[in-house]
Scaffold this active site. Structure first.
Site, PDB file in Angstrom:
ATOM      1  N   HIS A  69      70.622 -50.548  53.625  1.00 31.63           N
ATOM      2  CA  HIS A  69      69.382 -50.152  52.970  1.00 31.63           C
ATOM      3  C   HIS A  69      69.518 -50.078  51.469  1.00 31.63           C
ATOM      4  CE1 HIS A  69      67.288 -49.899  56.611  1.00 31.63           C
ATOM      5  NE2 HIS A  69      68.109 -49.008  57.121  1.00 31.63           N
ATOM      6  N   ASP A  70      70.712 -49.849  51.003  1.00 34.32           N
ATOM      7  CA  ASP A  70      70.904 -49.783  49.565  1.00 34.32           C
ATOM      8  C   ASP A  70      70.982 -51.182  48.989  1.00 34.32           C
ATOM      9  OD1 ASP A  70      71.102 -48.118  47.382  1.00 34.32           O
ATOM     10  OD2 ASP A  70      73.261 -48.438  47.237  1.00 34.32           O
ATOM     11  N   VAL A  73      67.620 -54.038  50.429  1.00 36.92           N
ATOM     12  CA  VAL A  73      66.395 -53.262  50.623  1.00 36.92           C
ATOM     13  C   VAL A  73      65.243 -54.094  51.140  1.00 36.92           C
ATOM     14  CG1 VAL A  73      66.762 -51.282  49.120  1.00 36.92           C
ATOM     15  CG2 VAL A  73      66.079 -53.469  48.133  1.00 36.92           C
ATOM     16  N   HIS A  78      71.660 -55.058  64.661  1.00 36.11           N
ATOM     17  CA  HIS A  78      71.788 -53.703  65.189  1.00 36.11           C
ATOM     18  C   HIS A  78      72.786 -53.661  66.333  1.00 36.11           C
ATOM     19  CE1 HIS A  78      67.627 -54.035  63.526  1.00 36.11           C
ATOM     20  NE2 HIS A  78      68.044 -52.963  62.913  1.00 36.11           N
ATOM     21  N   THR A  79      74.029 -53.448  66.014  1.00 31.16           N
ATOM     22  CA  THR A  79      74.995 -53.367  67.114  1.00 31.16           C
ATOM     23  C   THR A  79      75.420 -51.936  67.386  1.00 31.16           C
ATOM     24  OG1 THR A  79      77.196 -53.983  67.893  1.00 31.16           O
ATOM     25  CG2 THR A  79      76.898 -53.950  65.527  1.00 31.16           C
ATOM     26  N   ASP A 129      72.120 -50.755  71.651  1.00 36.73           N
ATOM     27  CA  ASP A 129      73.036 -51.654  72.336  1.00 36.73           C
ATOM     28  C   ASP A 129      73.519 -50.885  73.559  1.00 36.73           C
ATOM     29  OD1 ASP A 129      75.185 -53.126  73.139  1.00 36.73           O
ATOM     30  OD2 ASP A 129      76.172 -53.198  71.183  1.00 36.73           O
ATOM     31  N   ASP A 137      80.819 -54.331  68.023  1.00 35.34           N
ATOM     32  CA  ASP A 137      81.312 -55.526  68.708  1.00 35.34           C
ATOM     33  C   ASP A 137      80.215 -56.580  68.841  1.00 35.34           C
ATOM     34  OD1 ASP A 137      79.589 -54.654  70.683  1.00 35.34           O
ATOM     35  OD2 ASP A 137      81.159 -53.666  71.817  1.00 35.34           O
TER      36      ASP A 137
END
Ligand SMILES: *[C@@H]1O[C@H](CO)[C@@H](O)[C@H](O)[C@H]1NC(C)=O
Ligand SMILES: *[C@@H]1O[C@H](CO)[C@@H](O)[C@H](O)[C@H]1NC(C)=O
Length: 211
Positions: A69-70, A73, A78-79, A129, A137
């Site tokens: 997010h930094d 932006v 998404h693991t 996940d 992973d």
């Protein structure tokens, strides 16, 4: 909010974070940028990160997110971690505004998610996940390949032939070394996207709001 306990991939994440923070194409972010003003800067950051993560390994998830997010932006794989039902429940209950479901999401998975997330649920957290939310992973790719990605942004990987081929490849790869290597490379690349340095942009006082 997240309570992650990562055992594997920890050191790797630290290295990736450091590499991507210090390895930008931008001159102000290159390795050794502080070599005159603070020669130990990079070693100090790495030392502190090592210490912190040794006692609080669960911070690696939030740190990874902080980097996303930094640094990116304008972009969110998404693991690891969890998500509120409200972040994806339109895919379960009202995909096109007609009370329908997202046809790209596996129907069995929809049934399972509906049991966890009632329509309008603002509270419940779901693993992104399933079963693997605490490890770092390539199971993520198995989920996407099986049309079980929670977010449309992940499912969209199947919409492009190039990314689809990569998802398929990773979903059947048992040796995770290529995933770890590619992850490092992509973090570095993404860390270079539209970087703001110096007086450009601002450091927010409240994360979710422009000052
Ligand atoms: C579904 O979406 C439509 C269009 O946005 C909206 O009018 C309707 O109220 C929604 N239904 C529910 C049950 O939230
Ligand atoms: C993607 O692959 C499909 C099936 O092989 C092919 O029909 C389509 O033209 C490809 N699309 C692009 C943009 O290459």
């Amino acid at each position: 909010m997240d309570s992650l306990k990562l055992s594997s991939g920890l050191i790797f994440i630290q290295l990736v974070l450091l590499a991507s923070v210090f390895n930008s194409a931008n001159a102000q972010l290159k390795v050794g940028f502080y070599k005159d003003s603070c020669p130990q800067a990079e070693a100090i950051v790495k030392g502190v990160m090592d210490q912190v993560l040794k006692v609080a390994p669960s911070l690696s998830g939030p740190l990874l997110r902080l980097h996303f997010h930094d640094c990116f932006v304008r972009v969110r794989a998404h693991t690891i971690g969890t998500s509120h039902c409200s972040s994806f429940d339109s895919r379960l209950y009202n995909f096109t505004g007609k009370g329908d479901t997202d046809p790209t999401l596996d129907s069995e998975y929809i049934t399972r998610l509906k049991k966890k997330c009632k329509a309008g649920d603002q509270i419940t957290l779901v693993e992104m996940d399933p079963g693997g939310a605490r490890t770092f992973d390539n199971s993520y790719y198995k989920l996407v390949a099986n049309r079980r990605a929670l977010f449309q942004s992940d499912a969209a990987l199947l919409d492009n032939n190039y990314t689809k081929a990569y998802v398929k490849l990773q979903s059947v790869t048992t040796d995770e070394s290529t995933f770890f290597k590619d992850f490092g490379v992509s973090m570095r690349k993404m860390g270079r996207v539209e970087v703001l340095t110096g007086k450009a942009g601002e450091i927010r006082k409240v994360c979710s709001k422009v000052n």
